[in-house]
Design a protein around this motif. Structure first.
Motif, short mmCIF file in Angstrom:
data_model
loop_
_atom_site.label_atom_id
_atom_site.label_comp_id
_atom_site.label_asym_id
_atom_site.label_seq_id
_atom_site.Cartn_x
_atom_site.Cartn_y
_atom_site.Cartn_z
N ARG A 30 -2.72 7.15 2.04
CA ARG A 30 -2.59 5.92 1.25
C ARG A 30 -1.14 5.43 1.26
O ARG A 30 -0.21 6.22 1.32
CB ARG A 30 -3.02 6.18 -0.20
N GLY A 31 -0.97 4.10 1.20
CA GLY A 31 0.36 3.56 1.09
C GLY A 31 0.96 3.88 -0.27
O GLY A 31 0.26 3.88 -1.29
N VAL A 32 2.26 4.16 -0.30
CA VAL A 32 2.95 4.52 -1.54
C VAL A 32 3.95 3.42 -1.89
O VAL A 32 4.77 3.01 -1.06
CB VAL A 32 3.68 5.87 -1.42
N ALA A 33 3.88 2.93 -3.13
CA ALA A 33 4.80 1.92 -3.62
C ALA A 33 5.25 2.30 -5.03
O ALA A 33 4.63 3.17 -5.67
CB ALA A 33 4.14 0.54 -3.63
N HIS A 34 6.30 1.66 -5.49
CA HIS A 34 6.76 1.87 -6.87
C HIS A 34 6.88 0.51 -7.55
O HIS A 34 7.56 -0.40 -7.03
CB HIS A 34 8.10 2.60 -6.89
N VAL A 35 6.21 0.38 -8.68
CA VAL A 35 6.19 -0.88 -9.43
C VAL A 35 6.43 -0.56 -10.90
O VAL A 35 5.68 0.23 -11.51
CB VAL A 35 4.83 -1.61 -9.26
N ASP A 36 7.49 -1.13 -11.45
CA ASP A 36 7.82 -0.94 -12.88
C ASP A 36 7.88 0.53 -13.26
O ASP A 36 7.37 0.95 -14.31
CB ASP A 36 6.80 -1.68 -13.76
N GLY A 37 8.47 1.33 -12.38
CA GLY A 37 8.66 2.74 -12.69
C GLY A 37 7.46 3.63 -12.43
O GLY A 37 7.53 4.84 -12.65
N LYS A 38 6.36 3.05 -11.97
CA LYS A 38 5.16 3.84 -11.70
C LYS A 38 4.94 3.94 -10.19
O LYS A 38 5.24 3.02 -9.43
CB LYS A 38 3.93 3.21 -12.35
N THR A 39 4.38 5.08 -9.78
CA THR A 39 4.01 5.25 -8.38
C THR A 39 2.60 4.70 -8.19
O THR A 39 1.69 5.05 -8.93
CB THR A 39 4.05 6.73 -7.98
#
Length: 466
Positions: A30-39
């Motif tokens: 799965r692609g991994v991103a970080h948004v507003d401090g969440k993975t």
């Protein structure tokens, strides 16, 4: 009711669609991103892509989501070959270029070594490649009778669900098996126990008379009627496959048609022949039962064994141990060197098969035994005697107790470790390097399962000052 902060939250209403930049791939592809401090783990997204996503599984520190739209596409994105990709859970990486799949697995292995084991290989080995399609010789297919539609589904489960994929072919299965999916659906629909047949396990052996030996094990929860038996026999004759049944545990697996007597009488032709695979480089042939563990990709298995033996470098005057030896996949090639080899395995039926193969191939200087290697201690390991080298090929749980049991009195000078789980390999590497005095001399990936996130790997450990 107060919710635990780690408890998942799955809203009855859809989660909002958001955007993210994809940084990397995780161990499940799965692609991994970080948004507003969440993975955020985003299924269907690739590194360096800008996507929109919708979460379906929300926790305090992370979310699991599906990609909605790709705004900026990776130059490594390709068109999936399978028409069922995206629904079927059998493959997760068909949308990623094949070479990029292997590179991602190599990066994952290096990352696990660094973060879990706190180690770094001296050398990274070139990845081992094999066939990219039609490679899978073993599988378990789910079966579901859909009463409302008067249909039977046969295939892998859908992504992240227990529902059976609506599929009529599979690009990673051996083509002769892929071609059986739709005929199986049609035949099972006619059976009286169509709603009491949850699974078909399949195994494919080497071709005889230009046709692979195919065994289908039907997990049946009710008795067969005479009409059922006739349907199965006609299917077997038409498609040149062997039908086996399983009514309860593994000990109830047995040939149905051709039955055991008929199989023996027709052992020389493809229909009734025993399953087997070969290692031509070592002049070896391995018979096996359909439910016994063998590698799903026999072509890459040959390449893997060549590398393992090269790294181990067995010599005729050495004593070598093969832990988690199975049916002797590595043991017998090692023994071809003239070294004295002991193969240990936890399952008695596999040890029995290994002994049969040793006798069939006239291998000397090899012994097999049954041992629970997950309960190994310093004392029990020392009792086995001193070995010059080890080959270790554990299941996903790794070989933690085994490597923890190494002492100055029983330490081999060289260990070749074959792994199907980079996390447990990295953990065990940490013990060997940071506690037991070994150097992680080399490591690399083996692409045993193309288009999946599964990472097979191999590592060489050498004892310092040995």
């Amino acid at each position: 009711m107060r919710r635990n902060r780690n408890q998942s939250r799955q809203s009855a209403t859809p989660q909002p669609i958001q955007t993210a930049f994809i940084e990397s791939l995780d161990q499940e592809g799965r692609g991994v991103a970080h948004v507003d401090g969440k993975t955020i783990f985003i299924d269907g997204a690739l590194p360096q892509e800008h996507v929109s996503y919708q979460s379906h599984h929300v926790k305090h520190t992370f979310e699991v989501a599906n990609v909605v739209q790709v705004f900026k596409q990776s130059n490594q994105r390709v068109k999936p070959q399978c028409r069922h990709f995206g629904i079927c859970g059998g493959c997760k990486l068909q949308h990623l270029d094949f070479a990029a799949q292997v590179a991602a697995k190599q990066r994952l292995l290096e990352s696990d070594f660094k973060h879990i084991g706190k180690v770094k290989p001296v050398n990274m080995l070139p990845p081992l490649y094999g066939p990219t399609w039609g490679y899978r010789h073993k599988a378990r297919l789910s079966v579901k009778y859909v009463e409302k539609k008067q249909r039977v589904l046969v295939g892998f489960n859908e992504k992240a669900t227990r529902f059976v994929s609506d599929m009529n072919s599979c690009e990673v299965l051996v083509p002769e098996v892929s071609a059986l999916i739709q005929p199986l659906q049609e035949m099972i629909l006619q059976l009286s126990l169509r709603d009491k047949l949850p699974q078909i396990e399949l195994a494919v052996g080497e071709a005889i008379n230009h046709h692979p030996v195919i065994v289908l094990i039907f997990r049946i929860m009710a008795g067969l009627t005479s009409e059922d038996e006739q349907l199965l026999k006609v299917f077997a004759d038409t498609h040149q496959v062997q039908m086996w049944t399983q009514t309860k545990g593994p000990d109830t697996i047995m040939p149905f048609y051709p039955n055991a007597t008929q199989l023996e009488a027709h052992a020389s032709n493809g229909f009734g022949a025993q399953l087997q695979y070969s290692l031509p480089e070592f002049g070896l042939t391995y018979p096996f039962k359909p439910n016994e563990f063998t590698q799903v990709n026999p072509q890459i298995n040959q390449v893997m064994i060549r590398r393992a033996v090269q790294l181990l470098s067995p010599q005729a005057d050495e004593k070598i141990a093969d832990f988690f030896c199975g049916i002797g996949n590595f043991t017998l090639p090692i023994a071809r060197s003239g070294a004295q080899v002991l193969g240990l395995e936890g399952l008695a039926n596999l040890v029995e098969r290994a002994n049969e193969s040793a006798q069939l191939n006239q291998i000397k200087y090899v012994k097999f035994g049954v041992a629970d290697l997950f309960k190994m201690t310093e004392a029990s390991l020392t009792e086995l005697g001193r070995f010059d080298k080890w080959l270790v090929d554990p299941p996903r749980d790794g070989a933690f107790e085994l490597v923890k049991a190494i002492t100055a009195d029983n330490a081999p000078k060289r260990i070749v470790y074959v792994s199907c789980n980079p996390a447990t390999l990295a953990r065990d590497a940490g013990v060997l390097v940071n506690e037991k005095g070994y150097t992680l001399a080399a490591a690399g990936v083996i692409n045993m399962f193309p288009h999946t996130a599964h990472v097979e790997s191999i590592a060489l450990f050498t004892l310092k000052d040995a």
